[in-house]
Every structure is written in C-alpha cells, then in structure tokens.
Design a protein around this motif. Structure first.
Motif, mmCIF file in Angstrom:
data_model
loop_
_atom_site.group_PDB
_atom_site.id
_atom_site.type_symbol
_atom_site.label_atom_id
_atom_site.label_comp_id
_atom_site.label_asym_id
_atom_site.label_seq_id
_atom_site.Cartn_x
_atom_site.Cartn_y
_atom_site.Cartn_z
ATOM 1 N N SER A 80 -18.601 -42.092 10.865
ATOM 2 C CA SER A 80 -19.965 -42.076 10.354
ATOM 3 C C SER A 80 -20.690 -43.394 10.615
ATOM 4 C CB SER A 80 -20.002 -41.764 8.839
ATOM 5 O OG SER A 80 -21.222 -41.151 8.522
ATOM 6 N N GLY A 141 -30.817 -47.219 7.133
ATOM 7 C CA GLY A 141 -30.889 -45.763 7.167
ATOM 8 C C GLY A 141 -31.302 -45.183 5.819
ATOM 9 N N ALA A 142 -30.647 -45.650 4.761
ATOM 10 C CA ALA A 142 -30.949 -45.125 3.435
ATOM 11 C C ALA A 142 -32.410 -45.400 3.058
ATOM 12 C CB ALA A 142 -30.013 -45.758 2.406
ATOM 13 N N GLU A 145 -34.539 -42.891 4.768
ATOM 14 C CA GLU A 145 -34.524 -41.612 4.048
ATOM 15 C C GLU A 145 -35.526 -41.641 2.909
ATOM 16 O OE1 GLU A 145 -30.574 -40.955 2.523
ATOM 17 O OE2 GLU A 145 -29.666 -41.388 4.453
ATOM 18 N N HIS A 173 -23.995 -37.294 3.345
ATOM 19 C CA HIS A 173 -23.732 -38.680 2.968
ATOM 20 C C HIS A 173 -24.357 -38.923 1.595
ATOM 21 C CE1 HIS A 173 -23.937 -43.127 3.450
ATOM 22 N NE2 HIS A 173 -22.932 -42.946 4.283
ATOM 23 N N THR A 175 -26.036 -41.179 0.453
ATOM 24 C CA THR A 175 -27.399 -41.730 0.439
ATOM 25 C C THR A 175 -28.445 -40.620 0.380
ATOM 26 O OG1 THR A 175 -27.348 -41.824 2.852
ATOM 27 C CG2 THR A 175 -26.881 -43.877 1.668
ATOM 28 N N ASP A 246 -30.977 -36.490 8.989
ATOM 29 C CA ASP A 246 -30.275 -37.768 8.849
ATOM 30 C C ASP A 246 -29.739 -38.110 10.236
ATOM 31 O OD1 ASP A 246 -28.175 -39.620 8.598
ATOM 32 O OD2 ASP A 246 -27.775 -39.027 6.529
ATOM 33 N N ALA A 248 -27.950 -40.489 11.450
ATOM 34 C CA ALA A 248 -26.807 -41.396 11.599
ATOM 35 C C ALA A 248 -25.884 -40.963 12.733
ATOM 36 C CB ALA A 248 -26.026 -41.487 10.295
ATOM 37 N N ASN A 270 -30.446 -45.073 12.886
ATOM 38 C CA ASN A 270 -29.701 -46.257 12.447
ATOM 39 C C ASN A 270 -29.475 -47.112 13.692
ATOM 40 O OD1 ASN A 270 -28.810 -43.801 10.774
ATOM 41 N ND2 ASN A 270 -28.190 -45.498 9.470
ATOM 42 N N HIS A 272 -28.538 -49.988 14.048
ATOM 43 C CA HIS A 272 -27.310 -50.785 13.959
ATOM 44 C C HIS A 272 -26.082 -49.926 14.256
ATOM 45 C CE1 HIS A 272 -28.823 -49.255 10.201
ATOM 46 N NE2 HIS A 272 -27.623 -49.196 9.694
ATOM 47 N N LYS A 273 -26.196 -48.614 14.180
ATOM 48 C CA LYS A 273 -25.094 -47.745 14.598
ATOM 49 C C LYS A 273 -25.320 -47.339 16.052
ATOM 50 C CE LYS A 273 -24.432 -45.903 9.936
ATOM 51 N NZ LYS A 273 -24.538 -44.755 9.031
HETATM 52 C C1 LIG Z 1 -24.668 -44.759 7.570
HETATM 53 C C2 LIG Z 1 -25.194 -43.471 7.109
HETATM 54 C C3 LIG Z 1 -26.342 -43.415 6.293
HETATM 55 C C4 LIG Z 1 -27.008 -44.628 5.696
HETATM 56 O O1 LIG Z 1 -27.420 -45.568 6.638
HETATM 57 P P1 LIG Z 1 -27.488 -47.117 6.262
HETATM 58 O O2 LIG Z 1 -28.115 -47.726 7.448
HETATM 59 O O3 LIG Z 1 -26.076 -47.546 6.018
HETATM 60 O O4 LIG Z 1 -28.324 -47.236 5.026
HETATM 61 C C5 LIG Z 1 -26.842 -42.158 5.981
HETATM 62 N N1 LIG Z 1 -26.240 -41.033 6.399
HETATM 63 C C6 LIG Z 1 -25.116 -41.054 7.157
HETATM 64 C C7 LIG Z 1 -24.514 -39.744 7.612
HETATM 65 C C8 LIG Z 1 -24.549 -42.274 7.535
HETATM 66 O O5 LIG Z 1 -23.447 -42.297 8.278
#
Ligand SMILES: *Cc1c(COP(=O)(O)O)cnc(C)c1O
Length: 489
Positions: A80, A141-142, A145, A173, A175, A246, A248, A270, A272-273
């Motif tokens: 994730s 990410g959160a 959202e 997730h 969040t 979402d 992610a 995201n 950063h991901k």
């Molecule tokens: C990482 C993640 C988030 C939240 O993202 P952040 O950048 O950590 O706030 C939300 N949903 C999923 C599925 C994630 O993997």
C-alpha cells in the motif's frame, strides 16, 4: 555488532564545558546582557542543553541513522505504501538554488519558473487522472481525501441537496472513513466479496438520496482491479452521488487506464508513493487532487493559471472555492521531485513503470504462494496479500512473528494485518525498482523463516537494538531518556 553508542542520548554523552566551536576573543568592550535586552527577554538560567564536540554530534546522528531501515539500505515491500527507490537525480534537481531558495512571498513575476512547473504539474496530473481540474495544495493523501470531501460537500450545498453519508468498502484504508468523518459525513462500510471486489448488492442496499460519495480504491487494497467499476459508477451516479477514487494504488495503472475514464469524479494522488518522493519517516508527502470540470470551481484557491500572454499567476478569483487547505502552494519540494519523475519517464515510461510493478508483484506472488497461501488468487496487480493463518493454526506463528524475523534477514517487513478483511494478512508490494535477484532472496528468506522454530520467531528480531517494543505504550508513553542502551518505558 550492536551499536550501543548510538542508543545513548546526546544528554548522556554531554560533558560540561565541551564545545563544538571556539569563538575568537571578543575585540570590543563586552556589554552585560541586561543592558542590551529588556528583562522580559532574559531567562533565569541558560537552557539545559547537551554540551558536546562536533564529532560527538556527527557520530551520534550518523550512528542513529544506521539503525533504521530505508529504501536506500534495504528491500522495503511495505504494501500500500509503494516504497520504490527514490532517484537521487530528483533530489539534486529539487535542491538547485533556483528551486530551493525561492520564497513564497516573492512577487509572481519573479516566480515564473516555479509557477510554470506547478502549472504543468496540474496539467500532467489532470491527464494521468482523466480528470481535468487539479489542486496541488493538499499535504498528503489523507489530506487530499478530506479536501475532496469538502469539495463534494460544497457542491451538494450549492445544488441545495442535503447528503449526509459517505460509503467505503470494508477493505478501505483507514484514512477513508476518517476523512469522511472529519469532513462531517456519517460513514458506512460496504461489504466485499470473497475475492475482494465490491459486493454490488450491499452497495445498492446502502446507496440512496442521502449518499454524497462512494470512496473506492481501485486496484483495491487486496491488489485486485475491480472490473465492476463501470457498473459501480453507474449505480452511484444514478442516485446523484459522486465517486471518489483513492489513488494510492496508481502505481499499478499509470498510462493503462484513467480513473476519470472508468467513472471517478474526484481522486487524489500520492506523489510520495507513485512518483517516488521519499517518505516513511523521511519528510512530507503531498496529496494533489483531480476532479471533473463541474467540481473544479470548488477546489481550494488559488490554482496556478496561465494568461493569454503566457504569464503564470495565482488565480484567487474562484468564488465557489472552499478556500485554502494549506499555506502557500502546498508541499512544493515533493511536487518538484514528482514533476521531475513524470517528465523523465514520459507517457510511455510511466506505463512501463506500472507494467513492471505488476510483473514484479506477480513474479513474487508465484514464488510465495507455494508456501504461504494467497487467498485472493493467482494473479494480482502491483501488490498481493499472503496470509499466515495456516502457520498460525499449525505452529502458532503469526504474521507479526514472520514480519519481525524478516528484519534479521535484512528485509523490511511487509504491511501486516491490513486490509482487515484478510486474517493474518501480509501485504507485499515489491515495486518496479527491484531486481529479480532481490525478489528471489526475499522469497527464500520467507520460505526459510516459516520453517524456523516457533520460539525463535516469537522473540524475533534478534539483531536489532530493540526487539519488540510495546507499540501502544511506545506511542502513548514515549521514552525519551536512554540508559546503557536499554530503553526505559
Ligand atoms: C497511503 C494511503 C493513503 C493515505 O495517504 P497518505 O499520503 O499516507 O496520507 C490512503 N489510502 C491508501 C490505500 C493508502 O495506501
């Protein structure tokens, strides 16, 4: 060998009078502080700081830095979280003085380069999302959202509709429901089928005129693309609600499909991901959101705009905007790294990123499933969930035991116990930046571990400075004082 020195605090190493720098003798008459500062600005005593020489400090922090695991030191298959290797080139580019030394209060005409970069970033993310209007402001990410749910709330308010509910699958997730609650909605969980896809009957039973948004992660947190997404979008739109994606898991679908094309009205990225910003205790992220044209007016102001003369400016003239959610232009440092990443790969390169992420995950899945069951099947997108229920039942060895033992083998643990709908879940996401040799070595370590004696595994890890801290207590009651390399909690 354990590095006990790094486990002492700077305060234990302190020696009165020790200094990191020697100042030259004062060549002007010394003035008493009392004659220079008002009494309110004077402390009774100097602050109780550690007194150390420069090498003490450098060694302390350098040694501390070696106690951690990172993508620069270890394979980090944290499901994730998309812990891909972060190219050093992007670090070099973001540190260029023209980037790093800008001040957000500079006049716009002196910020044209950065504004252009951010403008192009909006355009590129809009293209990747298939959702044309983009705000770069959210800080993670959160936060994206939550911002998007504020946007949805403003949209329905504008329509004169009172919608109070946000739905999300039980595989979501944490969040997702948290963001919905923070944005003032009631959250309802929608059941998943055994294969991890959305239970359409349960969705339909819960969808009504009170529903504002259905939040979905696709590919979902089980690493499966939910092929029902068009039908899901049809049902959600039929009651006038919106689909939030979402994002992610975008690392699985870049350039292959677009959320806007399969029915999403809003999404977050995201960077950063997906776009390789360093993260995980390593600095801020970002959570840009992309929305459809009809929701664009509600996005946080300002957006970056380009006028007819090709001049870039911050557009505050957005009367329906929900307002700011973040100071200045968002976490620009992360966005610049992501911009470099996207431009470097280009459209075809991004597609290859996803194809190789999916290939690596399937290669690893094919190895792991021979000794750890993968309940959701034979194929996956960019990640998969193995389950330790069998070894747990047979020998009392849990997903946590296996995860902890992996540290002794030089691997960061996968995500464990998420998503909650899979028992003893181990969520493994290798990413595209890992070689076949690394994946083979990881699979081999897992295979070895699950056959090791249970007592050895219950006490793992054995090679780290701290073995198994009480995580709840450590968070609620952090020990900031260290003695003899042993933590007192
Ligand atoms: C990482 C993640 C988030 C939240 O993202 P952040 O950048 O950590 O706030 C939300 N949903 C999923 C599925 C994630 O993997």
């Amino acid at each position: 060998m354990r590095n006990t020195r790094a486990t002492q605090s700077l305060f234990t190493l302190s020696k009165p009078g020790r200094r990191g720098a020697l100042l030259p003798a004062c060549d002007v008459p010394e003035q008493p502080l009392e004659s220079l500062l008002p009494p309110s600005a004077l402390a009774d005593a100097p602050p109780p700081l550690a007194e150390l020489a420069e090498p003490d400090v450098v060694r302390h922090f350098t040694n501390l830095s070696t106690l951690n695991m990172s993508v620069d030191t270890h394979f980090y298959p944290l499901g994730s979280c998309t812990m891909k290797y972060n190219s050093k080139r992007n670090e070099r580019l973001v540190a260029l003085p023209g980037m790093a030394d800008l001040h957000p209060y500079q006049r716009e005409e002196t910020l044209q380069g950065m504004l252009r970069l951010l403008f192009e970033m909006q355009e590129m993310l809009g293209e990747i999302a298939g959702l044309p209007v983009v705000s770069l402001q959210p800080a993670a990410g959160a936060h994206g959202e939550m911002t998007a749910l504020f946007v949805a709330a403003a949209y329905f308010r504008d329509l004169g509709q009172r919608r109070t509910k946000v739905l999300a699958p039980d595989s979501a997730h944490g969040t997702n429901p948290a963001s919905a609650a923070m944005a003032g909605f009631d959250t309802l969980s929608v059941k998943s089928n055994p294969d991890g896809t959305v239970d359409l009957n349960d969705l339909s039973a819960k969808l009504d005129q009170d529903t504002a948004v259905f939040m979905i992660t696709n590919p979902n947190t089980l690493g499966m693309f939910d092929g029902q997404i068009r039908e899901i979008a049809r049902r959600v739109h039929e009651v006038g609600a919106l689909i939030y994606l979402d994002g992610a898991n975008m690392n699985a679908i870049l350039g292959i499909t677009r959320p806007g094309d399969f029915g999403a009205d809003m999404m977050h990225f995201n960077p950063h991901k997906t776009f390789s910003g360093p993260h995980g205790g390593g600095g801020p992220g970002a959570g840009p959101i992309a929305v459809t044209e009809r929701l664009g007016g509600y996005l946080p102001a300002p957006l970056v705009a380009r006028d007819a003369a090709g001049v870039y400016r911050l557009d505050y003239d957005r009367p329906k905007s929900i307002g700011r959610v973040r100071a200045f232009f968002g976490n620009v440092g992360v966005l610049v790294r992501a911009y470099c990443y996207i431009r470097t790969h280009g459209p075809d390169g991004l597609r290859r990123v996803s194809e190789e992420a999916v290939l690596n995950a399937n290669y690893l899945l094919s190895q792991v499933k021979s000794f750890l069951p993968v309940p959701q099947g034979d194929r996956c997108m960019h990640e998969f969930i193995a389950s330790a229920t069998k070894v747990k039942g047979e020998r009392g060895v849990s997903a946590m035991d296996i995860a902890k033992r992996l540290l002794d083998y030089g691997f960061h643990a996968p995500t464990v116990y998420f998503p909650p709908i899979v028992r003893e879940a181990m969520m493994i996401e290798p990413t595209e930046t890992e070689s076949k040799e690394t994946l083979d070595a990881f699979a081999e370590a897992l295979r070895t571990i699950i056959e090791e004696p249970a007592e050895l595994l219950h006490a793992a890890p054995h090679t780290t400075v701290i073995s198994r801290p009480d995580e709840v207590k450590a968070a609620r009651n952090p020990a900031v004082r260290w003695t003899d390399g042993v933590t007192k909690q």
